[in-house]
Design an enzyme around this catalytic site. Structure first.
Site, PDB file in Angstrom:
ATOM      1  N   LEU A  43      36.002  41.712  42.708  1.00 33.41           N
ATOM      2  CA  LEU A  43      36.358  42.768  43.646  1.00 33.41           C
ATOM      3  C   LEU A  43      37.364  43.753  43.070  1.00 33.41           C
ATOM      4  CD1 LEU A  43      36.619  40.796  46.990  1.00 33.41           C
ATOM      5  CD2 LEU A  43      34.892  42.467  46.346  1.00 33.41           C
ATOM      6  N   SER A 559      43.969  37.456  47.728  1.00 33.57           N
ATOM      7  CA  SER A 559      43.204  38.170  48.751  1.00 33.57           C
ATOM      8  C   SER A 559      42.027  38.877  48.115  1.00 33.57           C
ATOM      9  CB  SER A 559      44.094  39.193  49.475  1.00 33.57           C
ATOM     10  OG  SER A 559      44.511  40.201  48.575  1.00 33.57           O
ATOM     11  N   CYS A 560      41.069  39.289  48.959  1.00 38.30           N
ATOM     12  CA  CYS A 560      39.946  40.116  48.503  1.00 38.30           C
ATOM     13  C   CYS A 560      39.753  41.229  49.525  1.00 38.30           C
ATOM     14  CB  CYS A 560      38.682  39.281  48.302  1.00 38.30           C
ATOM     15  SG  CYS A 560      37.990  38.626  49.827  1.00 38.30           S
ATOM     16  N   ALA A 561      38.566  41.778  49.613  1.00 36.39           N
ATOM     17  CA  ALA A 561      38.334  42.951  50.451  1.00 36.39           C
ATOM     18  C   ALA A 561      38.659  42.703  51.918  1.00 36.39           C
ATOM     19  CB  ALA A 561      36.885  43.412  50.321  1.00 36.39           C
TER      20      ALA A 561
END
Length: 624
Positions: A43, A559-561
Site C-alpha cells: 500500500l 496501518s494501511c488504507a
C-alpha cells in the site's frame, strides 16, 4: 495391557497430537502475520499512484491535443513524464516499502533496500549479453526474449516486475533487525550499528542475484504462458475468475498480494508475448500479409506508425519488424502486467487500447470491473441497508451510510460499506456481494472496457482514466451502463437480504444502543467539552492499548488504507467489544497474532499516538 499403560499411552498420543497441532497453528499464524505485513507494504507505493496517475493521464491528453512545441505541449509532456517515472520505477519503491514495513518504518532499512536493489541489478547487468537487442543471453539461458529484460533504474537486468524487489526489501529488513545494534571490535567500531546494515546487505544480495538468474527465465516462461492463455478464455471469464478470488481475500487484507503479479508481471499479459504468440499466428497462415485487412484491424495512428503500404501484400518478416519497431519506439515492447501496460499506453499517443485488444490482449481485464460496482452499486447497497433502519432512527445514522456511500463513489474505498455487513452477516459478503461483483467484472471483460486505476474504481479514477483519455479507446460508455445495471441489482439484493435475513445493521437494533454510539463524539463536541481533539485521540489510543491487553501484549502497531494493523502476543485476550465501543470502527478481524481494526482513515492518526504511548510505557517500565 493394563488400563494404566493404555491411559499413559493415550495421554502421550494426545500430547503429541497437541504439539503437532500447536506447531501447525503457530506456523499458520506466523505466515498470516507475514503476508499481512506484505499486503500493507504494497500500500505504501500504491498510495503514490493516484497523484502520479492523474499527472500521467491528464498530461498525456494535453500533449496529444496540442501542437508540438507549444506551451500546452510542454506542460502536458512534463506532467506525463512526472507520472510515468513513478510507474516506471515501481520495483525500487516496493523494495523500500517492504523494508520499511518489517522494521517499524526504519529509514536505515529503506536506504539499505536501495543499495541492495542496485547491487542485485548490477550483478545481472554484468552477465547479460545480446547480439540483436531482441533476444538475450544470461548464464546457460541462450534465448531470453526481450520482454524478460528491462531497464531497472537505468540498469539493464531481468524484468522481474516487483518480485525481486520484494525479496531485496525482505533481506534488508532481516539484516536491519539482526545487525542494527551490533557492536564491532574497537578497531572497526566506526562500522557498528546502523552503518553495518547496508554493508551486510551489499554481500547478502549476491546469492539472491544468482538465484534469480538461475530460475527467473524459467518462471518468466510460466508467467508468459499464463498471461497469454488466460487471455484466450471466452469473453470476460478471466475477469470473472479474478474477481471471485480477489474479493474473497478482502476480509483478510491479502488481496494486494494476489493481484500484484497480474498487475505488474507477465502473468497479466505482455505486448511482445501477445504479438508473437497470438496475433502473429493469426496472420501468418501463408507468410504473406494482406495490408488492407491489416489496416482495417487497427487505428489510423497505429497503422501509420507501422510505415506499411495501404494496399497489396507484405512478407511476414517485414510486418513483424514494423510491429517491433513501432512498439519499441513507443516504449511498449517489453512492458508487462495489466496495469503497467495500460499506464505505458497512456504515456504515448500512437498505440490505442483497441489496437492491443485487436491483437488479443484485453487490457483492463483485472481492473475495469471495479467501476461496475464501486461507482453506483455499493452506494446503492448502503442506501438499501439504511432503508431497513426504523424511521425514527434513520436520521441518527444517515451520516454513517451516506458518507460511506459517497466515499465509495468518489474514491472507490469500499471497506466502510463492505465491513459493515461482513462482520454482521458474512453470508451477505460471500453470498451476495462477491457473486455480484464478479458479474460486474464479467460484463466489463465481455465489453472490453479499458479503464485502468490507481487504487480503486471510484469516480475520480473514472474521470482521469476513462473520460479524459477517451481517444485511446477506453470504451468508458460501457462502464456507465454496466454500473447503472448493477446499482438496482445491489439495491434490491441487499434490501431484501437485510430485511428478511434480519441483519442488525447499524441503527436497526434499537435495544443495542448502537445508533447512540455513532453519535457519541458529536455529543461531546456539542456539549463543549474542554478536551482538544488531540487529547481525545490520545485518550482513545490509550484505551485501545488497554483493550488489546496492555503494552505487554502488543508487539507492533501499523496501518494501511483503512485498517489499524496490530501484532499481538495473544489475540484471545483482546476485548473487541471494548474497542468497538470507542466508536469509529466498523469491524475487527483477529486471527493468530494479527488484529485488524477497520476504520475509514482515523487509523493514520491513532497509529502514531499508540506508538508514542507504548514507547513511554516501555521506557517507564525499564526505569522501574
Amino acid at each position: 495391557m493394563s488400563d494404566k499403560v493404555l491411559k499413559t499411552e493415550g495421554q502421550k498420543k494426545v500430547k503429541a497430537e497437541g504439539v503437532k497441532n500447536n506447531g501447525w497453528v503457530t506456523f499458520r499464524n506466523s505466515m498470516s502475520g507475514i503476508f499481512s505485513k506484505l499486503s500493507k507494504a504494497f500500500l505504501l507505493p500504491i498510495a503514490l499512484l493516484p497523484i502520479a496517475g492523474v499527472f500521467l493521464g491528464v498530461g498525456a491528453t494535453i500533449a496529444a491535443n496540442t501542437d508540438q512545441g507549444s506551451f500546452g505541449w510542454y506542460l502536458g509532456s512534463v506532467m506525463n513524464q512526472m507520472g510515468d517515472v513513478c510507474f516506471g520505477n515501481l520495483p525500487i519503491l516496493f523494495a523500500i516499502s517492504v523494508a520499511i514495513a518489517y522494521t517499524e518504518d526504519s529509514g536505515v532499512a529503506a536506504i539499505t533496500a536501495v543499495v541492495g536493489f542496485l547491487v542485485l541489478n548490477g550483478i545481472q547487468r554484468g552477465l547479460i549479453t545480446t547480439d540483436d537487442s531482441v533476444t538475450y543471453k544470461l548464464l546457460w539461458w541462450n534465448s531470453i526474449p526481450a520482454a524478460s529484460i528491462t531497464q531497472n533504474v537505468g540498469i539493464t537486468s531481468l524484468n522481474t516486475g516487483v518480485f525481486a524487489a520484494i525479496f531485496v526489501g525482505a533481506i534488508s529488513a532481516i539484516v536491519y533487525n539482526r545487525f542494527h545494534k551490533t557492536q564491532l571490535p574497537a578497531f572497526i567500531s566506526f562500522f557498528s550499528g546502523s552503518k553495518l546494515v547496508p554493508i551486510v546487505v551489499f554481500v547478502a544480495v549476491i546469492p539472491l542475484a544468482f538465484i534469480f538468474m538461475f530460475v527467473w527465465p524459467g518462471i518468466a516462461i510460466g508467467l508468459q504462458w499464463f498471461g497469454v492463455n488466460s487471455g484466450k478464455l471466452p469473453g470476460g471469464v478471466d475477469s470473472w475468475i479474478f474477481e471471485i478470488i480477489e474479493r474473497s481475500l478482502i476480509p483478510f487484507g491479502l488481496h494486494h498480494v494476489f493481484y500484484a503479479p497480474l498487475w505488474w508481471s507477465e502473468a497479466g499479459g505482455s505486448i511482445s508475448d501477445t504479438f508473437l504468440d497470438t496475433y502473429l499466428n493469426k496472420i501468418a497462415e501463408s507468410g504473406v500479409i494482406n495490408l488492407e485487412k491489416l489496416k482495417a484491424d487497427f487505428s489510423p495512428s497505429f497503422f501509420a506508425a507501422l510505415g506499411l503500404s495501404d494496399t497489396g501484400t507484405a512478407q511476414l518478416s517485414v510486418v513483424r519488424k514494423a510491429f517491433y519497431d513501432t512498439f519499441d519506439s513507443s516504449n511498449l515492447w517489453g512492458t508487462m502486467g495489466d496495469q503497467t501496460i495500460m499506464f505505458a499506453v497512456l504515456a504515448q499517443k500512437t498505440v490505442k487500447f483497441t489496437d492491443i485488444a485487436q491483437m488479443g490482449l484485453n487490457l483492463g481485464r483485472f481492473q475495469s470491473g471495479k467501476f461496475g460496482f464501486m461507482l453506483l452499486a455499493l452506494p446503492a447497497a448502503a442506501v438499501a441497508m439504511w432503508l431497513n433502519v426504523p424511521k425514527e432512527n434513520r436520521k441518527a445514522v444517515m451520516g454513517i451510510y451516506f458518507s460511506a456511500a459517497f466515499t465509495c463513489f468518489l474514491t472507490g474505498i469500499t471497506e466502510p460499506i463492505e465491513f459493515t455487513f461482513l462482520f454482521l452477516a458474512p453470508w451477505l459478503f460471500y453470498g451476495v456481494h462477491m457473486p455480484l461483483a464478479s458479474i460486474s467484472f464479467l460484463l466489463m471483460g465481455l465489453m472490453q472496457v479499458h479503464i485502468t486505476m490507481t487504487v480503486s474504481g471510484g469516480f475520480i479514477d473514472f474521470i482521469v482514466f476513462g473520460l479524459v483519455p477517451n481517444q485511446m479507446g477506453t470504451n468508458w460508455y460501457h462502464a456507465l451502463w454496466i454500473a447503472a445495471l448493477m446499482a438496482p441489482c445491489y439495491f434490491f439484493a441487499f434490501y431484501f437480504a437485510v430485511k428478511y435475513g434480519k441483519v442488525m445493521v447499524p441503527g436497526r437494533d434499537t435495544s443495542s444502543g448502537e445508533a447512540q454510539l455513532f453519535k457519541k463524539a458529536d455529543f461531546k463536541a456539542k456539549k463543549g467539552g474542554k478536551s482538544s481533539k488531540s487529547e481525545d485521540q490520545i485518550a482513545k489510543a490509550t484505551k485501545i492499548i488497554e483493550f488489546l491487553g496492555g503494552e505487554a501484549n502488543i508487539k507492533a502497531v501499523d496501518s494501511c488504507a483503512s485498517r489499524l494493523r496490530l501484532t499481538v502476543v495473544d489475540s484471545s485476550i483482546v476485548n473487541k467489544d471494548g474497542i468497538m465501543s470507542l466508536g469509529g470502527a466498523t469491524g475487527i478481524i483477529a486471527k493468530g497474532d494479527s488484529v485488524h481494526v477497520v476504520y475509514g482513515g482515523e487509523q493514520e492518526v491513532i497509529k502514531p499516538h499508540m506508538r508514542e504511548i507504548l514507547a513511554a510505557q516501555r521506557a517507564e517500565k525499564i526505569q522501574k
